[in-house]
Scaffold this motif. Sequence first.
Motif, PDB file in Angstrom:
ATOM      1  N   PRO A  74       0.822  -1.209   0.000  1.00 21.72           N
ATOM      2  CA  PRO A  74       0.000   0.000   0.000  1.00 21.72           C
ATOM      3  C   PRO A  74       0.860   1.264   0.000  1.00 21.72           C
ATOM      4  CG  PRO A  74      -0.797  -1.567   1.636  1.00 21.72           C
ATOM      5  CD  PRO A  74       0.509  -2.097   1.119  1.00 21.72           C
ATOM      6  N   ALA A  75       0.249   2.367  -0.337  1.00 18.33           N
ATOM      7  CA  ALA A  75       0.889   3.689  -0.358  1.00 18.33           C
ATOM      8  C   ALA A  75       2.009   3.788  -1.395  1.00 18.33           C
ATOM      9  CB  ALA A  75       1.406   4.066   1.029  1.00 18.33           C
ATOM     10  N   GLY A  76       1.930   2.962  -2.435  1.00 18.79           N
ATOM     11  CA  GLY A  76       2.914   3.050  -3.507  1.00 18.79           C
ATOM     12  C   GLY A  76       4.276   2.458  -3.176  1.00 18.79           C
ATOM     13  N   LEU A  77       4.401   1.758  -2.081  1.00 22.12           N
ATOM     14  CA  LEU A  77       5.670   1.128  -1.721  1.00 22.12           C
ATOM     15  C   LEU A  77       5.822  -0.200  -2.444  1.00 22.12           C
ATOM     16  CD1 LEU A  77       5.600   1.754   2.128  1.00 22.12           C
ATOM     17  CD2 LEU A  77       6.881   3.037   0.411  1.00 22.12           C
ATOM     18  N   ALA A  78       7.063  -0.599  -2.627  1.00 24.09           N
ATOM     19  CA  ALA A  78       7.340  -1.872  -3.276  1.00 24.09           C
ATOM     20  C   ALA A  78       8.640  -2.447  -2.730  1.00 24.09           C
ATOM     21  CB  ALA A  78       7.434  -1.694  -4.788  1.00 24.09           C
ATOM     22  N   LEU A  79       8.734  -3.754  -2.766  1.00 26.90           N
ATOM     23  CA  LEU A  79       9.962  -4.469  -2.420  1.00 26.90           C
ATOM     24  C   LEU A  79      10.369  -5.266  -3.650  1.00 26.90           C
ATOM     25  CD1 LEU A  79       8.898  -5.884   1.059  1.00 26.90           C
ATOM     26  CD2 LEU A  79      10.317  -3.875   0.622  1.00 26.90           C
ATOM     27  N   ARG A  80      11.617  -5.109  -4.066  1.00 24.76           N
ATOM     28  CA  ARG A  80      12.080  -5.769  -5.285  1.00 24.76           C
ATOM     29  C   ARG A  80      13.419  -6.441  -5.029  1.00 24.76           C
ATOM     30  NH1 ARG A  80      15.174  -3.462  -9.852  1.00 24.76           N
ATOM     31  NH2 ARG A  80      14.889  -4.888 -11.606  1.00 24.76           N
TER      32      ARG A  80
END
Length: 118
Positions: free
Chosen positions: A35-41
Amino acid sequence: MKVQLQGQLVRLRISEAELARLQAGGTVENLTRLPAGLALRQWLRLGKGSQPELLVGDAQGWGCLLPPAELAAYVARLPCREGLRLRLPLAEGAEDAIEIDLEVDVRDSVRSRGVPKR
């Protein structure tokens, strides 16, 4: 690619298709959108050197360049339960490190390669 994190150990499990992509010079990645535009890559790619390299790609993720010779030695043992363990120091000369276990899914490997001869 499946990712498991625990303390200073990162376990990455890939399929035979993803292994083939790596060996052909491609990139294998996992992307988790939050959520809130966060990402884990997280991503893997073959490097050119004899040592693994951990790279920060951007604020949302990191990647590892794999040593081709170590990957080739690991692939020659497949299918097997024991993965390729890479150790990367946190800083120059530091004793603390992050360890990366790269594993090809054993069931997928057996389906593709057959049961190893003993």
